[in-house]
Design an enzyme around this catalytic site. Structure first.
Site, short mmCIF file in Angstrom:
data_model
loop_
_atom_site.label_atom_id
_atom_site.label_comp_id
_atom_site.label_asym_id
_atom_site.label_seq_id
_atom_site.Cartn_x
_atom_site.Cartn_y
_atom_site.Cartn_z
N HIS A 1 0.69 -1.16 -0.02
CA HIS A 1 0.07 -0.43 0.12
C HIS A 1 0.93 1.12 0.09
CE1 HIS A 1 -3.24 2.62 1.41
NE2 HIS A 1 -4.02 2.22 0.71
N ASP B 1 -7.82 -4.90 0.01
CA ASP B 1 -8.98 -5.89 -1.37
C ASP B 1 -8.08 -7.28 -0.63
OD1 ASP B 1 -7.72 -3.63 -2.60
OD2 ASP B 1 -9.25 -4.02 -2.72
#
Ligand code: SDX
Length: 439
Positions: free
Chosen positions: A308, A365
């Site tokens: 991320h 996700d």
């Protein structure tokens, strides 16, 4: 602003410039460089905005090192456990969670905008049945503005609010229609007697031929998934919406631009890509081979659902989803080997120095797709569900930008490295083997 400053020195000329510092209520402070080019003739260069704050915002705060996510000061875990998605929508849009009367009014406003114009049904007919659902959503959401000429004045607060309500209310209807169209089943109209999440599930999974009972487990899981994906500071799709909105485009067009940006597998498309990756890995014995591929710069394979830009710790949303996986799959009586594979992949990856050194952890996700698959959604719908949830974040950020008196059109500059001025040569004198002028 504070009385704190930064001094910038041009080491070639000795010139100095004093730049003001802005401090927020929490998180990194900022150096105000708005006058830098006018004062120095220099731009700053930050191609993927790793060190750039694009705006001031009061909506969402992320601490990537600590793995903290707050909406209007409320921690995401607290919101996921103790509120509904529509309560979170109210907080994102208006600044706080609703009280009892505000909640009833807001739910009523959303409920009574869930239907879409009957003409929209014909938009779907123009797509192939196997069109990717995100392609359909880009099209029909952008087209929504053609039905609401009465509410496109972005300078009118009431029209901004009605557009926000319409978008939050109609995204589930459009998403469910996208699913039904791909299945060749008839569209199911909204049912105003159901909650937001129950109505969405009913539109997705009920058929005229038989009664459909919305499972409370599915309803709660759906609502929690919507809460977890609602907003996330200035991510790629939100920044897309803000840039589109800065040109004074109507809110439906701006949300359509956010949907397009979210579709990418590096962003919201990752939830579908995680399932595809897990199926590609197939068995836990293959994990080491794929981890080596993920490290290989010459191999395009990446560990989807990992890493991320901001979180250099566990994504708190992944933590909630991981703990929900067991509950939802057990309640549904689903035993998905991909969940065991995902857990083993996470365990091995987190022990691997490559991932540990780069602080690559599971993101939102990584587990969401496993739950959505267990709930009965086709994988191609996963990013559509992300877009349904994120619409409130996009429209809240859009509203905040429009209501900021000093906002202007977003227009970045560049470092130009192309050809300098040169004359056009007659067609028969242009060297066929020439290369673009070297950088
Ligand atoms: C979302 O921004 C948001 O807030 C987004 C989001 C939201 O709610 O809006 O949180 C939703 O988009 C989550 C992210 C979903 N995407 C994925 O899961 C796709 C896989 N992840 C990567 O593509 C990547 O981690 C990104 C895109 C998420 C972040 O990319 P960055 O910040 O540009 O990171 P990077 O590419 O600079 O990586 C740093 C290093 C690199 O190695 P080195 O050059 O230092 O040797 O880590 C490596 C990268 O190669 N790396 C990975 C990796 N992610 C980063 N290596 C293998 N697998 C990965 N997934």
């Amino acid at each position: 602003m504070t009385d704190k400053t930064f001094t910038l020195t041009n080491d070639q000329t000795g010139e100095k410039w004093t730049l003001p510092v802005f401090e927020g209520t929490q998180g990194p402070s900022t150096i105000d460089i708005r006058s830098l080019y006018a004062d120095t003739g220099f731009f700053t260069l930050d191609p993927s905005f790793t060190s750039t704050a694009s705006c001031k915002s009061r909506i969402t705060y992320i601490d990537g090192d600590e793995g903290i996510l707050q909406h209007r000061g409320y921690d995401i875990k607290d919101l996921a456990e103790n509120t509904s998605y529509l309560e979170v929508c109210h907080a994102l849009l208006y600044g706080d969670l609703p009280n009892t009367a505000e909640k009833a009014e807001f739910e009523n406003n959303i409920t009574y905008h869930t239907m879409v114009h009957e003409q929209l049904h014909y938009f779907y007919r123009g797509f192939r049945r196997d069109a990717h659902p995100m392609a359909i959503m880009c099209g029909v959401v952008g087209a929504l503005s053609s039905f609401y000429h009465d509410s496109l004045d972005i300078w009118d607060p009431e029209q901004r609010e009605i557009s926000a309500h319409r978008l939050i209310a109609k995204m589930p209807t459009l998403a469910a229609m996208t699913l039904k169209y791909s299945l060749g089943q008839p569209f199911v109209y909204p049912n105003n007697e159901l909650s937001y999440s129950a109505n969405f599930l009913n539109m997705c999974f009920s058929v005229p031929a038989e009664k459909y009972h919305v499972s409370p487990t599915l309803e709660r899981a759906m609502d929690k998934i919507l809460i977890l994906h609602a907003d996330h500071e200035q991510n790629a799709s939100t920044s897309t919406v803000r840039i589109a909105g800065s040109s004074q485009a109507n809110p439906f067009a701006c949300i359509a631009s956010g949907i397009a940006s979210l579709w990418g597998p590096a962003h919201g498309g990752a939830n579908q890509a995680v399932l595809e990756m897990l199926r590609q890995i197939g068995h836990k014995d293959n994990i080491p081979e794929f981890l080596e591929r993920a490290k290989d710069k010459n191999d395009p394979f990446r560990l989807m659902g990992f890493g991320h830009r901001v979180y250099k710790n566990y994504d708190p949303r992944a933590t909630v989803l991981k703990s929900s996986c067991d509950a939802v799959l057990d309640e549904l009586g689903v035993d998905d080997p991909l969940l065991d594979l995902a857990r083993e992949l996470e365990r091995i990856a987190l022990e691997d120095p490559y991932f540990a050194e780069r602080k690559l952890f599971p993101n939102v996700d990584f587990y969401s797709g496993i739950i959505l698959k267990a709930m009965g959604f086709p994988e191609e719908m996963f990013t559509v569900l992300f877009a349904v949830s994120r619409t409130v974040g996009w429209i809240s950020q859009w509203k905040e930008m429009i209501e900021e008196p000093s906002h202007r059109i977003g227009r970045p500059r560049q470092l130009y490295t192309g050809a300098t001025e040169r004359k056009v040569r007659p067609l028969d004198q242009r060297d066929p083997s020439r290369q673009e002028a070297a950088e």
